[in-house]
Scaffold this motif. Sequence first.
Motif, PDB file in Angstrom:
ATOM      1  N   GLN A  39       0.820  -1.213   0.000  1.00 51.23           N
ATOM      2  CA  GLN A  39       0.000   0.000   0.000  1.00 51.23           C
ATOM      3  C   GLN A  39       0.859   1.270   0.000  1.00 51.23           C
ATOM      4  O   GLN A  39       0.340   2.368  -0.151  1.00 51.23           O
ATOM      5  CB  GLN A  39      -0.931   0.005   1.218  1.00 51.23           C
ATOM      6  CG  GLN A  39      -2.059  -1.014   1.150  1.00 51.23           C
ATOM      7  CD  GLN A  39      -3.095  -0.661   0.087  1.00 51.23           C
ATOM      8  OE1 GLN A  39      -3.189   0.472  -0.369  1.00 51.23           O
ATOM      9  NE2 GLN A  39      -3.870  -1.654  -0.323  1.00 51.23           N
ATOM     10  N   LYS A  72      -0.143  10.546  -3.394  1.00 49.93           N
ATOM     11  CA  LYS A  72      -0.937  11.298  -4.369  1.00 49.93           C
ATOM     12  C   LYS A  72      -2.022  12.124  -3.682  1.00 49.93           C
ATOM     13  O   LYS A  72      -2.303  13.259  -4.075  1.00 49.93           O
ATOM     14  CB  LYS A  72      -1.568  10.332  -5.389  1.00 49.93           C
ATOM     15  CG  LYS A  72      -0.548   9.748  -6.353  1.00 49.93           C
ATOM     16  CD  LYS A  72      -1.244   9.219  -7.587  1.00 49.93           C
ATOM     17  CE  LYS A  72      -1.214   7.724  -7.600  1.00 49.93           C
ATOM     18  NZ  LYS A  72      -1.900   7.112  -8.720  1.00 49.93           N
ATOM     19  N   LYS A  76      -2.450  16.210  -3.844  1.00 55.46           N
ATOM     20  CA  LYS A  76      -3.650  16.831  -4.402  1.00 55.46           C
ATOM     21  C   LYS A  76      -4.467  17.591  -3.355  1.00 55.46           C
ATOM     22  O   LYS A  76      -4.919  18.706  -3.599  1.00 55.46           O
ATOM     23  CB  LYS A  76      -4.524  15.751  -5.038  1.00 55.46           C
ATOM     24  CG  LYS A  76      -5.718  16.335  -5.764  1.00 55.46           C
ATOM     25  CD  LYS A  76      -6.441  15.324  -6.627  1.00 55.46           C
ATOM     26  CE  LYS A  76      -7.595  16.031  -7.339  1.00 55.46           C
ATOM     27  NZ  LYS A  76      -8.452  15.127  -8.067  1.00 55.46           N
ATOM     28  N   GLN A  82      -8.847  10.854   4.845  1.00 55.36           N
ATOM     29  CA  GLN A  82      -8.629  10.193   3.553  1.00 55.36           C
ATOM     30  C   GLN A  82      -9.607   9.033   3.355  1.00 55.36           C
ATOM     31  O   GLN A  82      -9.933   8.713   2.223  1.00 55.36           O
ATOM     32  CB  GLN A  82      -7.175   9.689   3.492  1.00 55.36           C
ATOM     33  CG  GLN A  82      -6.733   9.133   2.150  1.00 55.36           C
ATOM     34  CD  GLN A  82      -6.718   7.614   2.081  1.00 55.36           C
ATOM     35  OE1 GLN A  82      -6.840   6.938   3.103  1.00 55.36           O
ATOM     36  NE2 GLN A  82      -6.565   7.081   0.873  1.00 55.36           N
ATOM     37  N   GLN A  83     -10.052   8.404   4.461  1.00 59.41           N
ATOM     38  CA  GLN A  83     -10.914   7.233   4.299  1.00 59.41           C
ATOM     39  C   GLN A  83     -11.741   6.969   5.546  1.00 59.41           C
ATOM     40  O   GLN A  83     -11.384   7.368   6.649  1.00 59.41           O
ATOM     41  CB  GLN A  83     -10.074   5.986   4.026  1.00 59.41           C
ATOM     42  CG  GLN A  83      -9.067   5.707   5.133  1.00 59.41           C
ATOM     43  CD  GLN A  83      -8.429   4.332   4.994  1.00 59.41           C
ATOM     44  OE1 GLN A  83      -8.928   3.368   5.548  1.00 59.41           O
ATOM     45  NE2 GLN A  83      -7.330   4.275   4.250  1.00 59.41           N
ATOM     46  N   PRO A 124     -14.385   6.319  -4.234  1.00 57.09           N
ATOM     47  CA  PRO A 124     -15.032   7.487  -3.616  1.00 57.09           C
ATOM     48  C   PRO A 124     -16.093   8.136  -4.498  1.00 57.09           C
ATOM     49  O   PRO A 124     -17.057   8.703  -3.982  1.00 57.09           O
ATOM     50  CB  PRO A 124     -13.860   8.445  -3.347  1.00 57.09           C
ATOM     51  CG  PRO A 124     -12.701   7.938  -4.142  1.00 57.09           C
ATOM     52  CD  PRO A 124     -12.921   6.468  -4.309  1.00 57.09           C
ATOM     53  N   LYS A 125     -15.946   8.014  -5.807  1.00 58.85           N
ATOM     54  CA  LYS A 125     -16.942   8.621  -6.702  1.00 58.85           C
ATOM     55  C   LYS A 125     -18.281   7.879  -6.651  1.00 58.85           C
ATOM     56  O   LYS A 125     -19.299   8.406  -7.099  1.00 58.85           O
ATOM     57  CB  LYS A 125     -16.417   8.642  -8.147  1.00 58.85           C
ATOM     58  CG  LYS A 125     -15.260   9.598  -8.345  1.00 58.85           C
ATOM     59  CD  LYS A 125     -15.720  11.050  -8.185  1.00 58.85           C
ATOM     60  CE  LYS A 125     -14.551  12.000  -8.252  1.00 58.85           C
ATOM     61  NZ  LYS A 125     -14.913  13.373  -7.876  1.00 58.85           N
ATOM     62  N   GLY A 129     -18.298  10.724  -2.442  1.00 58.87           N
ATOM     63  CA  GLY A 129     -17.049  11.465  -2.257  1.00 58.87           C
ATOM     64  C   GLY A 129     -16.204  10.963  -1.108  1.00 58.87           C
ATOM     65  O   GLY A 129     -15.215  11.605  -0.724  1.00 58.87           O
ATOM     66  N   GLU A 133     -13.425   1.980   3.007  1.00 58.05           N
ATOM     67  CA  GLU A 133     -12.683   0.723   3.097  1.00 58.05           C
ATOM     68  C   GLU A 133     -13.552  -0.308   3.800  1.00 58.05           C
ATOM     69  O   GLU A 133     -14.283   0.014   4.741  1.00 58.05           O
ATOM     70  CB  GLU A 133     -11.378   0.932   3.893  1.00 58.05           C
ATOM     71  CG  GLU A 133     -10.512  -0.318   3.959  1.00 58.05           C
ATOM     72  CD  GLU A 133      -9.179  -0.086   4.676  1.00 58.05           C
ATOM     73  OE1 GLU A 133      -9.028   0.934   5.353  1.00 58.05           O
ATOM     74  OE2 GLU A 133      -8.307  -0.959   4.550  1.00 58.05           O
TER      75      GLU A 133
HETATM   76  N1  CMX Z   1     -11.343  10.473  -0.766  1.00 56.72           N
HETATM   77  C1  CMX Z   1     -12.244  11.105  -1.578  1.00 56.72           C
HETATM   78  N2  CMX Z   1     -12.025  11.338  -2.887  1.00 56.72           N
HETATM   79  C2  CMX Z   1     -10.858  10.921  -3.401  1.00 56.72           C
HETATM   80  C3  CMX Z   1      -9.894  10.258  -2.626  1.00 56.72           C
HETATM   81  C4  CMX Z   1     -10.169  10.043  -1.269  1.00 56.72           C
HETATM   82  N3  CMX Z   1      -9.298   9.428  -0.477  1.00 56.72           N
HETATM   83  N4  CMX Z   1      -8.844   9.941  -3.413  1.00 56.72           N
HETATM   84  C5  CMX Z   1      -9.125  10.405  -4.645  1.00 56.72           C
HETATM   85  N5  CMX Z   1     -10.326  10.994  -4.633  1.00 56.72           N
HETATM   86  C6  CMX Z   1     -10.991  11.622  -5.761  1.00 56.72           C
HETATM   87  C7  CMX Z   1     -10.058  12.517  -6.532  1.00 56.72           C
HETATM   88  O1  CMX Z   1     -10.035  13.786  -5.943  1.00 56.72           O
HETATM   89  C8  CMX Z   1     -10.638  12.509  -7.919  1.00 56.72           C
HETATM   90  O2  CMX Z   1     -11.700  13.418  -7.973  1.00 56.72           O
HETATM   91  P1  CMX Z   1     -11.855  14.420  -9.231  1.00 56.72           P
HETATM   92  O3  CMX Z   1     -11.932  13.507 -10.439  1.00 56.72           O
HETATM   93  O4  CMX Z   1     -13.148  15.127  -8.956  1.00 56.72           O
HETATM   94  O5  CMX Z   1     -10.649  15.281  -9.229  1.00 56.72           O
HETATM   95  C9  CMX Z   1     -11.209  11.110  -8.031  1.00 56.72           C
HETATM   96  O6  CMX Z   1     -11.366  10.624  -6.680  1.00 56.72           O
HETATM   97  C10 CMX Z   1     -10.338  10.140  -8.780  1.00 56.72           C
HETATM   98  O7  CMX Z   1      -9.074  10.335  -8.346  1.00 56.72           O
HETATM   99  P2  CMX Z   1      -7.834   9.934  -9.235  1.00 56.72           P
HETATM  100  O8  CMX Z   1      -6.848  11.012  -9.153  1.00 56.72           O
HETATM  101  O9  CMX Z   1      -8.258   9.470 -10.577  1.00 56.72           O
HETATM  102  O10 CMX Z   1      -7.360   8.651  -8.545  1.00 56.72           O
HETATM  103  P3  CMX Z   1      -6.164   8.500  -7.603  1.00 56.72           P
HETATM  104  O11 CMX Z   1      -4.999   8.089  -8.414  1.00 56.72           O
HETATM  105  O12 CMX Z   1      -6.038   9.657  -6.685  1.00 56.72           O
HETATM  106  O13 CMX Z   1      -6.670   7.245  -6.758  1.00 56.72           O
HETATM  107  C11 CMX Z   1      -7.962   5.957  -5.315  1.00 56.72           C
HETATM  108  C12 CMX Z   1      -7.773   7.332  -5.937  1.00 56.72           C
HETATM  109  C13 CMX Z   1      -9.120   6.051  -4.342  1.00 56.72           C
HETATM  110  C14 CMX Z   1      -8.281   4.970  -6.435  1.00 56.72           C
HETATM  111  C15 CMX Z   1      -6.632   5.571  -4.617  1.00 56.72           C
HETATM  112  O14 CMX Z   1      -6.356   6.485  -3.578  1.00 56.72           O
HETATM  113  C16 CMX Z   1      -6.654   4.182  -4.029  1.00 56.72           C
HETATM  114  O15 CMX Z   1      -6.377   3.204  -4.715  1.00 56.72           O
HETATM  115  N6  CMX Z   1      -6.998   4.048  -2.719  1.00 56.72           N
HETATM  116  C17 CMX Z   1      -7.087   2.758  -2.063  1.00 56.72           C
HETATM  117  C18 CMX Z   1      -5.829   2.385  -1.371  1.00 56.72           C
HETATM  118  C19 CMX Z   1      -5.464   3.316  -0.266  1.00 56.72           C
HETATM  119  O16 CMX Z   1      -6.088   4.334  -0.004  1.00 56.72           O
HETATM  120  N7  CMX Z   1      -4.352   2.929   0.408  1.00 56.72           N
HETATM  121  C20 CMX Z   1      -3.822   3.673   1.528  1.00 56.72           C
HETATM  122  C21 CMX Z   1      -4.391   3.193   2.812  1.00 56.72           C
HETATM  123  C22 CMX Z   1      -3.967   1.797   3.146  1.00 56.72           C
HETATM  124  C23 CMX Z   1      -4.751   1.197   4.295  1.00 56.72           C
HETATM  125  O17 CMX Z   1      -5.828   1.715   4.637  1.00 56.72           O
HETATM  126  O18 CMX Z   1      -4.262   0.224   4.872  1.00 56.72           O
END
Ligand code: CMX
Length: 142
Positions: A39, A72, A76, A82-83, A124-125, A129, A133
Motif C-alpha cells: 500500500q 498522491k 492533491k 482520507q478514508q 469514492p466517486k 465522495g 474501506e
Molecule cells: N477520498 C475522496 N475522494 C478521493 C480520494 C479520497 N481518499 N482519493 C481520490 N479521490 C478523488 C479525486 O479527488 C478525484 O476526484 P476528481 O476527479 O473530482 O478530481 C477522483 O477521486 C479520482 O481520483 P484519481 O486522481 O483518478 O485517482 P487516484 O490516483 O487519486 O486514486 C484511489 C484514488 C481512491 C483509487 C486511490 O487512492 C486508491 O487506490 N486508494 C485505495 C488504497 C489506499 O487508499 N491505500 C492507503 C491506505 C492503506 C490502508 O488503509 O491500509
Amino acid sequence: FVTAIDHVGIAVPDLDAAIAFHAEHFGLEVAHEEVNEEQGVREAMLRAPGTAGTETAIQLLAPLRDDSAIGKFLAKSGPGLQQLAYRVSDVDAAAAALRAQGLRLLYDEAKRGTSDSRVNFVHPKDAGGVLVELVEPAKDGH
Ligand code: CMX
C-alpha cells in the motif's frame, strides 16, 4: 454486513509528528504501528486510553513513496481525512453485494490490510465522495 466503524484514516506527511500531535492534544495512544509496502504506507492505529481494542481507531497514514495512494492524496488535497473504514465479517461477500448494487470496488480480490486484515475499497466517486474501506479482521484477532 457492517459490524462496526473500524477506523477513520488521516493522511499525514510525517507519521512521528502526527502521533506526537494526537498524543499531546487528544491523549490518544499508539495501539499498533506497521509498514505496508504494497500500500506504500507507514501507519499507526491510535485509540483512546483504556479502551479494550475493538473501538473505532484513528489511523494515521504516511506515504513511503510519492506515487502511492497517500502520496498522491497529499499532493492533491494536503493532509486530512482520507478514508472511512467499515468492519465486516466477510469482505468478499460484502464486496460482491456492493458490486451487485452497481458500486465500483477498487480490487477484484481483497488485499492485505492492517494487522493481516483483508480489505477492499469502494471508489469514492460511488460513495458520496468518501473512500470507503471494507475491513475483515484477521481471524486470530491480531
Ligand atoms: N477520498 C475522496 N475522494 C478521493 C480520494 C479520497 N481518499 N482519493 C481520490 N479521490 C478523488 C479525486 O479527488 C478525484 O476526484 P476528481 O476527479 O473530482 O478530481 C477522483 O477521486 C479520482 O481520483 P484519481 O486522481 O483518478 O485517482 P487516484 O490516483 O487519486 O486514486 C484511489 C484514488 C481512491 C483509487 C486511490 O487512492 C486508491 O487506490 N486508494 C485505495 C488504497 C489506499 O487508499 N491505500 C492507503 C491506505 C492503506 C490502508 O488503509 O491500509
